[in-house]
Design a protein around this motif. Structure first.
Motif, PDB file in Angstrom:
ATOM      1  N   ASP A  78      60.155  35.874  43.853  1.00  0.00           N
ATOM      2  CA  ASP A  78      58.890  35.190  43.612  1.00  0.00           C
ATOM      3  C   ASP A  78      58.808  33.916  44.460  1.00  0.00           C
ATOM      4  OD1 ASP A  78      56.617  33.993  42.633  1.00  0.00           O
ATOM      5  OD2 ASP A  78      57.186  34.168  40.526  1.00  0.00           O
ATOM      6  N   LEU A  80      56.502  31.880  44.610  1.00  0.00           N
ATOM      7  CA  LEU A  80      55.813  30.824  43.863  1.00  0.00           C
ATOM      8  C   LEU A  80      56.723  30.175  42.826  1.00  0.00           C
ATOM      9  CD1 LEU A  80      52.373  32.596  43.303  1.00  0.00           C
ATOM     10  CD2 LEU A  80      53.043  31.017  45.138  1.00  0.00           C
ATOM     11  N   ASN A  81      57.936  30.696  42.683  1.00  0.00           N
ATOM     12  CA  ASN A  81      58.888  30.154  41.710  1.00  0.00           C
ATOM     13  C   ASN A  81      60.280  30.061  42.338  1.00  0.00           C
ATOM     14  OD1 ASN A  81      60.038  29.220  39.356  1.00  0.00           O
ATOM     15  ND2 ASN A  81      59.915  31.167  38.284  1.00  0.00           N
ATOM     16  N   ASN A  82      60.360  29.337  43.441  1.00  0.00           N
ATOM     17  CA  ASN A  82      61.620  29.053  44.130  1.00  0.00           C
ATOM     18  C   ASN A  82      62.405  30.320  44.502  1.00  0.00           C
ATOM     19  OD1 ASN A  82      63.152  27.082  45.365  1.00  0.00           O
ATOM     20  ND2 ASN A  82      64.564  26.928  43.638  1.00  0.00           N
ATOM     21  N   TYR A  83      61.686  31.401  44.770  1.00  0.00           N
ATOM     22  CA  TYR A  83      62.284  32.647  45.258  1.00  0.00           C
ATOM     23  C   TYR A  83      63.293  33.278  44.299  1.00  0.00           C
ATOM     24  CZ  TYR A  83      60.030  31.109  49.537  1.00  0.00           C
ATOM     25  OH  TYR A  83      59.109  30.700  50.456  1.00  0.00           O
ATOM     26  N   ILE A  84      63.127  33.023  43.002  1.00  0.00           N
ATOM     27  CA  ILE A  84      64.009  33.691  42.040  1.00  0.00           C
ATOM     28  C   ILE A  84      63.529  35.131  41.868  1.00  0.00           C
ATOM     29  CG2 ILE A  84      64.586  31.552  40.830  1.00  0.00           C
ATOM     30  CD1 ILE A  84      62.724  32.510  38.537  1.00  0.00           C
ATOM     31  N   MET A  86      61.810  38.125  40.377  1.00  0.00           N
ATOM     32  CA  MET A  86      60.645  38.103  39.505  1.00  0.00           C
ATOM     33  C   MET A  86      60.668  39.261  38.505  1.00  0.00           C
ATOM     34  SD  MET A  86      57.605  39.152  42.224  1.00  0.00           S
ATOM     35  CE  MET A  86      56.358  38.450  41.211  1.00  0.00           C
ATOM     36  N   TRP A  88      57.837  40.653  37.409  1.00  0.00           N
ATOM     37  CA  TRP A  88      56.735  41.550  37.740  1.00  0.00           C
ATOM     38  C   TRP A  88      57.181  42.535  38.808  1.00  0.00           C
ATOM     39  CZ3 TRP A  88      53.274  43.828  40.897  1.00  0.00           C
ATOM     40  CH2 TRP A  88      52.097  44.281  40.314  1.00  0.00           C
ATOM     41  N   GLU A 115      49.775  41.726  32.143  1.00  0.00           N
ATOM     42  CA  GLU A 115      50.186  40.670  33.069  1.00  0.00           C
ATOM     43  C   GLU A 115      49.314  40.763  34.325  1.00  0.00           C
ATOM     44  OE1 GLU A 115      52.611  38.113  32.991  1.00  0.00           O
ATOM     45  OE2 GLU A 115      52.490  38.581  30.861  1.00  0.00           O
ATOM     46  N   ARG A 118      50.434  41.027  40.777  1.00  0.00           N
ATOM     47  CA  ARG A 118      51.109  40.113  41.701  1.00  0.00           C
ATOM     48  C   ARG A 118      51.581  40.879  42.928  1.00  0.00           C
ATOM     49  NH1 ARG A 118      54.336  35.863  39.759  1.00  0.00           N
ATOM     50  NH2 ARG A 118      54.390  35.417  41.957  1.00  0.00           N
ATOM     51  N   HIS A 153      61.126  32.667  53.088  1.00  0.00           N
ATOM     52  CA  HIS A 153      60.829  31.263  53.397  1.00  0.00           C
ATOM     53  C   HIS A 153      60.702  31.089  54.912  1.00  0.00           C
ATOM     54  CE1 HIS A 153      60.680  26.957  52.982  1.00  0.00           C
ATOM     55  NE2 HIS A 153      61.602  26.863  53.918  1.00  0.00           N
TER      56      HIS A 153
END
Length: 164
Positions: A78, A80-84, A86, A88, A115, A118, A153
Motif C-alpha cells: 500500500d 498510501l500507508n508506507n508501503y506495508i 495491504m 485489500w 470496502e 483500491r 517508491h
C-alpha cells in the motif's frame, strides 16, 4: 494459513504463468486459499453487519459459501500507508458465483466486501527492478534500495521528477 492441495496450487500457478507473470512475482503476491480462510481475506470490513455474537449474518455466509471451495488471492503493498502489505486484494474463486442481476454472468473475481475498491501494487523482486532500471536507463541508487517502498517508491520518484 491453510494452503490448498498441491493440484489446485499448480493450477493457480499455471494460470498466472500462462498470463506471462514472472514466477517470483507470483510467489511474492499470490496465495492459494480454501476452507474458512478466504472469509478472513474478503469479509473483514467493520461496515459488514454482524450478529450480536460477532458472527457474520447467514445471508452473507450463504452468498460467499462458494469461496470455501478455494481459489487464489492476490494482494500487494500500500503506497498510501508506507508501503506495508495491504489487506485489500483480489480473490478468484475456483467456482465463481452467479451475478443476481445478470443471471447468466459469473462473478469471476471477489474483492473485500463493503470496502472501497483500491489499486494494489505487487511486490517486485530486485532482479526485475534491475531489468526495469536497465531498460529505462534510470539508475537505482543506494537510497532507493534502502527505502521501504523499494521498487514502487522508485517508480513514483522517477515519475514525480519527470512531471516537475
Amino acid at each position: 494459513m491453510r494452503i490448498i492441495e498441491s493440484d489446485s496450487q499448480a493450477k493457480h500457478l499455471q494460470e498466472w504463468l500462462g498470463s506471462g507473470v514472472d514466477e517470483e512475482i507470483i510467489a511474492l503476491n499470490v496465495r492459494s486459499l480454501s476452507g474458512s480462510l478466504p472469509y478472513e481475506y474478503l469479509l473483514y470490513s467493520p461496515k459488514i453487519s454482524r450478529r450480536n455474537d460477532g458472527r457474520l449474518r447467514d445471508r452473507d455466509l450463504k452468498k460467499y459459501q462458494h469461496i470455501e471451495l478455494g481459489g487464489w488471492w492476490c494482494s500487494g503493498v500500500d503506497p498510501l500507508n508506507n508501503y506495508i502489505l495491504m489487506m485489500w486484494g483480489c480473490f478468484k474463486p475456483n467456482h465463481p458465483r452467479r451475478d443476481r442481476q445478470k443471471i447468466h454472468k459469473l462473478i469471476k473475481y471477489e474483492h473485500p466486501y463493503r470496502e472501497e475498491t483500491r489499486a494494489f501494487f505487487l511486490l517486485v523482486p530486485n532482479r526485475i527492478w534491475v531489468k526495469v532500471s536497465n531498460r529505462s536507463g534510470i539508475p537505482i541508487t543506494e537510497e532507493d534500495l534502502q527505502h521501504p517502498g523499494g521498487f514502487w517508491h522508485w517508480v513514483w520518484q522517477q515519475n514525480a521528477t519527470k512531471l516537475s
